[in-house]
Design a protein around this motif. Sequence first.
Motif, PDB file in Angstrom:
ATOM      1  N   MET A 201      70.536  49.015  37.195  1.00  0.00           N
ATOM      2  CA  MET A 201      70.647  48.470  38.742  1.00  0.00           C
ATOM      3  C   MET A 201      71.790  49.188  39.532  1.00  0.00           C
ATOM      4  O   MET A 201      72.631  50.113  38.755  1.00  0.00           O
ATOM      5  CB  MET A 201      71.207  47.151  38.232  1.00  0.00           C
ATOM      6  N   ALA A 202      71.473  49.450  40.657  1.00  0.00           N
ATOM      7  CA  ALA A 202      72.297  50.210  41.668  1.00  0.00           C
ATOM      8  C   ALA A 202      73.819  49.713  41.615  1.00  0.00           C
ATOM      9  O   ALA A 202      73.821  48.403  41.589  1.00  0.00           O
ATOM     10  CB  ALA A 202      71.781  50.179  42.764  1.00  0.00           C
ATOM     11  N   LEU A 203      74.663  50.511  41.609  1.00  0.00           N
ATOM     12  CA  LEU A 203      76.087  49.976  41.575  1.00  0.00           C
ATOM     13  C   LEU A 203      76.718  50.138  43.225  1.00  0.00           C
ATOM     14  O   LEU A 203      77.866  50.051  43.229  1.00  0.00           O
ATOM     15  CB  LEU A 203      77.035  50.884  40.828  1.00  0.00           C
ATOM     16  N   THR A 204      75.819  50.406  43.974  1.00  0.00           N
ATOM     17  CA  THR A 204      76.210  50.413  45.599  1.00  0.00           C
ATOM     18  C   THR A 204      76.982  49.125  45.909  1.00  0.00           C
ATOM     19  O   THR A 204      76.201  47.814  45.561  1.00  0.00           O
ATOM     20  CB  THR A 204      75.095  50.758  46.409  1.00  0.00           C
ATOM     21  N   ARG A 205      77.757  49.062  47.061  1.00  0.00           N
ATOM     22  CA  ARG A 205      78.184  47.881  47.079  1.00  0.00           C
ATOM     23  C   ARG A 205      77.312  47.062  48.501  1.00  0.00           C
ATOM     24  O   ARG A 205      77.034  47.726  49.263  1.00  0.00           O
ATOM     25  CB  ARG A 205      79.687  48.133  47.715  1.00  0.00           C
ATOM     26  N   GLN A 206      77.076  46.070  48.262  1.00  0.00           N
ATOM     27  CA  GLN A 206      76.004  45.447  48.911  1.00  0.00           C
ATOM     28  C   GLN A 206      77.035  44.827  50.292  1.00  0.00           C
ATOM     29  O   GLN A 206      77.983  44.143  50.001  1.00  0.00           O
ATOM     30  CB  GLN A 206      75.538  44.196  48.059  1.00  0.00           C
ATOM     31  N   VAL A 207      76.344  44.812  51.476  1.00  0.00           N
ATOM     32  CA  VAL A 207      76.960  44.548  52.526  1.00  0.00           C
ATOM     33  C   VAL A 207      76.165  43.426  53.204  1.00  0.00           C
ATOM     34  O   VAL A 207      75.016  43.573  53.416  1.00  0.00           O
ATOM     35  CB  VAL A 207      77.182  45.635  53.672  1.00  0.00           C
ATOM     36  N   ILE A 208      76.909  42.146  53.162  1.00  0.00           N
ATOM     37  CA  ILE A 208      76.246  40.886  53.746  1.00  0.00           C
ATOM     38  C   ILE A 208      76.494  40.718  55.078  1.00  0.00           C
ATOM     39  O   ILE A 208      77.869  40.458  55.413  1.00  0.00           O
ATOM     40  CB  ILE A 208      76.547  39.643  52.864  1.00  0.00           C
ATOM     41  N   SER A 209      75.627  40.809  56.031  1.00  0.00           N
ATOM     42  CA  SER A 209      75.714  40.555  57.233  1.00  0.00           C
ATOM     43  C   SER A 209      74.690  39.932  58.305  1.00  0.00           C
ATOM     44  O   SER A 209      73.541  40.092  57.800  1.00  0.00           O
ATOM     45  CB  SER A 209      76.251  41.914  57.829  1.00  0.00           C
TER      46      SER A 209
ATOM     47  N   LEU B  92      81.176  40.421  52.309  1.00  0.00           N
ATOM     48  CA  LEU B  92      80.762  39.610  53.050  1.00  0.00           C
ATOM     49  C   LEU B  92      81.243  39.617  54.729  1.00  0.00           C
ATOM     50  O   LEU B  92      82.612  39.835  54.861  1.00  0.00           O
ATOM     51  CB  LEU B  92      81.066  38.016  52.935  1.00  0.00           C
ATOM     52  N   THR B  93      80.492  40.189  55.509  1.00  0.00           N
ATOM     53  CA  THR B  93      80.874  40.231  57.073  1.00  0.00           C
ATOM     54  C   THR B  93      80.783  39.357  57.687  1.00  0.00           C
ATOM     55  O   THR B  93      79.509  38.678  57.947  1.00  0.00           O
ATOM     56  CB  THR B  93      80.213  41.689  57.539  1.00  0.00           C
ATOM     57  N   VAL B  94      82.015  38.697  58.548  1.00  0.00           N
ATOM     58  CA  VAL B  94      81.450  37.621  59.511  1.00  0.00           C
ATOM     59  C   VAL B  94      81.874  37.930  60.751  1.00  0.00           C
ATOM     60  O   VAL B  94      83.253  38.515  60.841  1.00  0.00           O
ATOM     61  CB  VAL B  94      82.475  36.386  59.132  1.00  0.00           C
ATOM     62  N   GLU B  95      80.997  38.200  61.925  1.00  0.00           N
ATOM     63  CA  GLU B  95      81.351  38.503  63.070  1.00  0.00           C
ATOM     64  C   GLU B  95      82.197  37.596  63.774  1.00  0.00           C
ATOM     65  O   GLU B  95      82.302  36.377  63.354  1.00  0.00           O
ATOM     66  CB  GLU B  95      80.100  38.626  64.009  1.00  0.00           C
ATOM     67  N   ALA B  96      82.858  38.036  65.308  1.00  0.00           N
ATOM     68  CA  ALA B  96      83.781  37.263  65.676  1.00  0.00           C
ATOM     69  C   ALA B  96      83.191  35.854  66.265  1.00  0.00           C
ATOM     70  O   ALA B  96      83.730  34.869  66.385  1.00  0.00           O
ATOM     71  CB  ALA B  96      84.088  38.058  67.188  1.00  0.00           C
TER      72      ALA B  96
ATOM     73  N   PHE C  43      81.057  31.818  61.490  1.00  0.00           N
ATOM     74  CA  PHE C  43      81.517  31.512  60.429  1.00  0.00           C
ATOM     75  C   PHE C  43      80.736  31.451  59.328  1.00  0.00           C
ATOM     76  O   PHE C  43      79.239  31.538  59.482  1.00  0.00           O
ATOM     77  CB  PHE C  43      81.783  29.668  60.551  1.00  0.00           C
ATOM     78  N   ALA C  44      81.067  31.890  58.079  1.00  0.00           N
ATOM     79  CA  ALA C  44      80.260  32.052  56.984  1.00  0.00           C
ATOM     80  C   ALA C  44      80.659  30.960  55.668  1.00  0.00           C
ATOM     81  O   ALA C  44      81.571  30.648  55.338  1.00  0.00           O
ATOM     82  CB  ALA C  44      80.261  33.197  56.500  1.00  0.00           C
ATOM     83  N   VAL C  45      79.691  30.291  55.021  1.00  0.00           N
ATOM     84  CA  VAL C  45      79.931  29.379  54.120  1.00  0.00           C
ATOM     85  C   VAL C  45      79.145  30.058  52.808  1.00  0.00           C
ATOM     86  O   VAL C  45      77.842  30.315  52.735  1.00  0.00           O
ATOM     87  CB  VAL C  45      79.230  28.167  54.434  1.00  0.00           C
ATOM     88  N   LEU C  46      79.963  30.038  51.778  1.00  0.00           N
ATOM     89  CA  LEU C  46      79.513  30.701  50.572  1.00  0.00           C
ATOM     90  C   LEU C  46      79.175  29.615  49.471  1.00  0.00           C
ATOM     91  O   LEU C  46      80.137  28.757  49.331  1.00  0.00           O
ATOM     92  CB  LEU C  46      80.356  31.838  49.964  1.00  0.00           C
TER      93      LEU C  46
ATOM     94  N   GLN D 282      85.901  40.778  57.146  1.00  0.00           N
ATOM     95  CA  GLN D 282      85.131  41.412  55.990  1.00  0.00           C
ATOM     96  C   GLN D 282      85.844  40.859  54.851  1.00  0.00           C
ATOM     97  O   GLN D 282      87.041  41.050  54.331  1.00  0.00           O
ATOM     98  CB  GLN D 282      84.964  42.767  56.133  1.00  0.00           C
ATOM     99  N   TYR D 283      84.993  40.230  53.847  1.00  0.00           N
ATOM    100  CA  TYR D 283      85.665  39.674  52.605  1.00  0.00           C
ATOM    101  C   TYR D 283      84.851  40.232  51.354  1.00  0.00           C
ATOM    102  O   TYR D 283      83.789  40.047  51.292  1.00  0.00           O
ATOM    103  CB  TYR D 283      85.817  38.108  52.676  1.00  0.00           C
TER     104      TYR D 283
END
Length: 281
Positions: A1-9, A39-43, A46-49, A63-64
């Motif tokens: 599996m790839a170890l690249t950091r996933q960006v959620i946006s 986890l990227t949240v634009e201005a 809101f984001a709910v995990l 960004q979290y």
Amino acid sequence: MALTRQVISTLQDNGTDIMGPDVLAYHYPDASIISGSLLTVEANHFAVLKSRGAVLGVYDTGQYPIQTPDKPLVGGFVTGFFGGSSPWQYEVLYVNRAKLLVRASGVATSAEMAEMVYQVDYYIHVDSKDDALKLTTHMPFSGHYIKADEVAAYAAPVVEQAINQVVQVTPMEKINEHIHEVVELLKEHMSAFLSVFGITLNDAKVLILPKDDRMRELISLRAFGLSEVEAVRYYTALKMAERGLVSAPNMAVGAPFSIGGATMGTYPVPDGHASVTLPKA
């Protein structure tokens, strides 16, 4: 599996935001979120995990890094052990905090039981993280989106009830005199209803018109101070003029129209004598 950091946006590859002016909430379509994903949240979002229905956190702009039990290497082992599916499933729900325009329309009946069509434009927004959580808890997703027209569908019975409460006891010609009352009652009912979903109502505009085009034109003529009979005459005269009928002016003033033959005229004589009717030359 790839170890690249996933960006959620919500940003797409072409740089545009998938949450347009008609999208209230968006379900990120990837459940394979691992520890260390950003986890990227634009201005204006809101984001709910969530994890298997449980809310892990609500995020404001920023960004979290996501911390989950399935570390990258261990996660790969666990995925293989469970036959290709991870036992931990995470989902991100984005909520639009920008002001959105929602439109609703329908039919009400006046005091005379005449059908009136209404159009309501109202502005909404999600104000806080608590409100974002209310929205994702109480309003289900249709696919990956909650769109403005779905909010309109939810609120349609409330809009109809609020408008009919005033319109049904008001004569058709006087409905526009009570439009401010309609708007205030609508805002009161809508604010209470939408707050359950964490949605704030900013403003509302209401337009109410007779459903029948003929009635709209007659009411417009009445606005010039014409009586009911005069309004009907002038309306009929306008329709006759549209068809090129030469008798349209006669209809407007209520005078007879004769075709061919000599027209008899009545001429006044001094007081004390009977009038004399003579043929016109």
